[in-house]
Design a protein around this motif. Structure first.
Motif, PDB file in Angstrom:
ATOM      1  N   SER A  16       0.825  -1.204   0.000  1.00 25.06           N
ATOM      2  CA  SER A  16       0.000   0.000   0.000  1.00 25.06           C
ATOM      3  C   SER A  16       0.861   1.257   0.000  1.00 25.06           C
ATOM      4  CB  SER A  16      -0.926   0.006   1.219  1.00 25.06           C
ATOM      5  OG  SER A  16      -1.796  -1.104   1.194  1.00 25.06           O
ATOM      6  N   VAL A  17       1.911   1.258   0.830  1.00 23.87           N
ATOM      7  CA  VAL A  17       2.809   2.414   0.867  1.00 23.87           C
ATOM      8  C   VAL A  17       3.499   2.589  -0.475  1.00 23.87           C
ATOM      9  CG1 VAL A  17       4.931   3.309   1.902  1.00 23.87           C
ATOM     10  CG2 VAL A  17       3.162   2.308   3.355  1.00 23.87           C
TER      11      VAL A  17
ATOM     12  N   PHE B 298       1.068   4.111  -2.992  1.00 25.93           N
ATOM     13  CA  PHE B 298       0.799   5.522  -2.737  1.00 25.93           C
ATOM     14  C   PHE B 298       2.013   6.381  -3.080  1.00 25.93           C
ATOM     15  CE2 PHE B 298      -0.224   9.379  -0.454  1.00 25.93           C
ATOM     16  CZ  PHE B 298      -1.592   9.480  -0.694  1.00 25.93           C
TER      17      PHE B 298
ATOM     18  N   SER C 293       1.995   9.253  -6.013  1.00 25.67           N
ATOM     19  CA  SER C 293       2.196  10.660  -5.667  1.00 25.67           C
ATOM     20  C   SER C 293       3.605  11.126  -5.983  1.00 25.67           C
ATOM     21  CB  SER C 293       1.921  10.865  -4.162  1.00 25.67           C
ATOM     22  OG  SER C 293       2.752  10.029  -3.384  1.00 25.67           O
TER      23      SER C 293
ATOM     24  N   ALA D 125      -1.645  12.284  -5.379  1.00 28.47           N
ATOM     25  CA  ALA D 125      -2.052  10.919  -5.739  1.00 28.47           C
ATOM     26  C   ALA D 125      -3.511  10.931  -6.176  1.00 28.47           C
ATOM     27  CB  ALA D 125      -1.854   9.982  -4.557  1.00 28.47           C
TER      28      ALA D 125
ATOM     29  N   GLY E 194      -5.564  15.786  -0.232  1.00 29.21           N
ATOM     30  CA  GLY E 194      -4.442  14.877  -0.022  1.00 29.21           C
ATOM     31  C   GLY E 194      -4.565  14.093   1.266  1.00 29.21           C
ATOM     32  N   ARG E 195      -4.912  14.782   2.352  1.00 24.27           N
ATOM     33  CA  ARG E 195      -5.045  14.094   3.632  1.00 24.27           C
ATOM     34  C   ARG E 195      -6.163  13.064   3.601  1.00 24.27           C
ATOM     35  NH1 ARG E 195      -6.011  18.143   8.252  1.00 24.27           N
ATOM     36  NH2 ARG E 195      -8.041  18.282   7.209  1.00 24.27           N
TER      37      ARG E 195
ATOM     38  N   ARG F  64      -7.239  11.358   1.036  1.00 25.75           N
ATOM     39  CA  ARG F  64      -6.813  10.186   0.261  1.00 25.75           C
ATOM     40  C   ARG F  64      -5.823   9.344   1.056  1.00 25.75           C
ATOM     41  NH1 ARG F  64      -6.939  13.157  -4.964  1.00 25.75           N
ATOM     42  NH2 ARG F  64      -8.990  12.659  -5.814  1.00 25.75           N
ATOM     43  N   VAL F  65      -4.909   9.974   1.759  1.00 27.38           N
ATOM     44  CA  VAL F  65      -3.944   9.216   2.553  1.00 27.38           C
ATOM     45  C   VAL F  65      -4.658   8.408   3.631  1.00 27.38           C
ATOM     46  CG1 VAL F  65      -2.061   9.409   4.218  1.00 27.38           C
ATOM     47  CG2 VAL F  65      -2.001  10.758   2.123  1.00 27.38           C
ATOM     48  N   LEU F  66      -5.567   9.054   4.357  1.00 27.92           N
ATOM     49  CA  LEU F  66      -6.279   8.363   5.425  1.00 27.92           C
ATOM     50  C   LEU F  66      -7.184   7.265   4.878  1.00 27.92           C
ATOM     51  CD1 LEU F  66      -7.214  11.370   7.744  1.00 27.92           C
ATOM     52  CD2 LEU F  66      -5.420   9.662   8.087  1.00 27.92           C
TER      53      LEU F  66
ATOM     54  N   ALA G  26      -6.602   5.541   2.152  1.00 29.87           N
ATOM     55  CA  ALA G  26      -5.712   4.445   1.779  1.00 29.87           C
ATOM     56  C   ALA G  26      -5.261   3.661   3.011  1.00 29.87           C
ATOM     57  CB  ALA G  26      -4.496   4.990   1.024  1.00 29.87           C
ATOM     58  N   VAL G  27      -5.015   4.359   4.106  1.00 36.81           N
ATOM     59  CA  VAL G  27      -4.642   3.684   5.357  1.00 36.81           C
ATOM     60  C   VAL G  27      -5.787   2.793   5.835  1.00 36.81           C
ATOM     61  CG1 VAL G  27      -4.149   4.047   7.806  1.00 36.81           C
ATOM     62  CG2 VAL G  27      -2.982   5.431   6.076  1.00 36.81           C
TER      63      VAL G  27
END
Length: 358
Positions: A155-156, A159, A163, A169, A258-259, A261-263, A265-266
């Motif tokens: 996953s990392v 991402f 990005s 991303a 952005g935040r 999408r990151v959260l 994905a987590v």
């Protein structure tokens, strides 16, 4: 079903409004709430059937009595040490797969996305391959941590690739990065397994997807990851409603793109990674169930997430029970049954309506 949308009011200094909040007529809300209650009832019913049905026939009256008053008998041990943990695991895995599928489709704005699109499934598989082929791990509980680590690493990687450079991303970049990482991991897995027949023999039992042989220790290990993923997904639901109308509209409504999408994905990594680590890759649950949820509840992600969280374990536990019935005195693994049930369901949904996110 008529649905309106409104933005949360802006702050007193004239700042941007909050995430878009779909509003529905009271009658629609009442119908959706009743539907959720019916789904909860179906989940309770299929869970009781799962505890009842097994290779050894135990009358339902005895099962019901042993649920509340275990007496140490052989039947009591079967119910409490084997069937209840298996059912609870099916509940957690189903919830994780259904919600991660809905979250993945909302994150990428792609109705054909599934939890494995970020490389989570193949990452977990790579972790298991490493554990079996290079470290000699031979029990499901030993696979779990390696599968979780592989899912997180994949996953990392997706991402970071999605990005790279100065661009965020975006959904399209994530999909392309996911496809690239998946191809690499697929080649790695089978390159190792083809040269190690013993590792392949162990791996094939995990990769088919099964709830059998997973006991209470795996349930306890899985629980924190699923709970954190569930909370995170539902917190992000209003922001994902806004992003469904595009990044620019989302920013105008006060969403940190952005935040979010990151959260998201987590959350997908936690949910799908934990489910895959515990039960192996199980297909079609995360792909088909969110479409059923949208068909019933509309486009509001809060309702879609709620229905997906409840409908997916109904499908998964029901498939597990069906596999035990069809394969008696053995069983057909749940991953095979969900593929046979989920594929026609998904095809029927495709034929009845357009696959859209709004």
């Amino acid at each position: 079903m008529s649905v309106e949308t409104r933005a949360a009011p802006g702050n007193e200094t004239g700042g941007p409004a909050g995430p878009v909040v779909p509003t529905a007529r009271p009658a629609a809300v009442a119908l959706r709430s009743i539907g959720l209650l019916v789904t909860v009832g179906a989940l309770v019913l299929v869970s009781l059937v799962s505890i009842w049905v097994g290779t050894r026939g135990i009358p339902f009256a005895s099962i019901w009595h042993l649920l509340w008053e275990p007496d140490g008998s052989e039947a009591s041990v079967i119910v409490h040490d084997y069937r209840i943990p298996r059912t609870v695991l099916g509940l957690l895995v189903g919830m994780a797969l259904g919600l991660s599928g809905a979250l993945m489709q909302a994150l990428t704005r792609n109705p054909l996305a599934d939890p494995g699109l970020l490389g989570v499934n193949l990452g977990a598989s790579a972790g298991v391959v490493v554990a079996i082929a290079f470290l000699g791990v031979a029990v499901p509980l030993g696979y779990v941590w390696f599968a979780l680590a592989g899912a997180a690493a994949a996953s990392v990687g997706v991402f970071l690739l999605g990005s790279s450079g100065r661009k965020l991303a975006t959904p399209d970049r994530l999909v392309v990065a996911g496809a690239a990482v998946t191809a690499v991991l697929y080649a790695f897995n089978w390159g190792v397994l083809l040269f190690d027949p013993e590792a392949f023999d162990q791996f094939r039992y995990w990769t088919v997807g099964s709830l059998a042989g997973r006991y209470g220790d795996i349930v306890l290990l899985l629980l924190p990851f699923v709970v954190v993923g569930l909370v995170l997904a539902f917190v992000l639901a209003p922001s994902l409603n806004a992003l469904a109308m595009g990044d620019q509209m989302g920013r105008a409504l006060g969403v940190h793109v952005g935040r979010t999408r990151v959260l998201a994905a987590v959350a997908v990594m936690l949910l799908c990674g934990a489910a895959t680590a515990a039960a192996g890759p199980i297909g079609f649950v995360g792909l088909a169930v969110p479409h059923v949820a949208r068909f019933v509840a509309g486009a509001d992600q809060r309702w879609v997430f709620a229905y997906s969280t409840l409908l997916a374990p109904v499908l998964l536990i029901g498939s597990d029970v069906l596999g035990r019935v069809l394969g008696a005195p053995g069983e057909v693994q749940v991953g095979i049954v969900t593929a046979f049930l989920g594929a026609p369901l998904f095809i029927a949904l495709c034929r009845r309506r357009k696959l859209v996110m709004l």
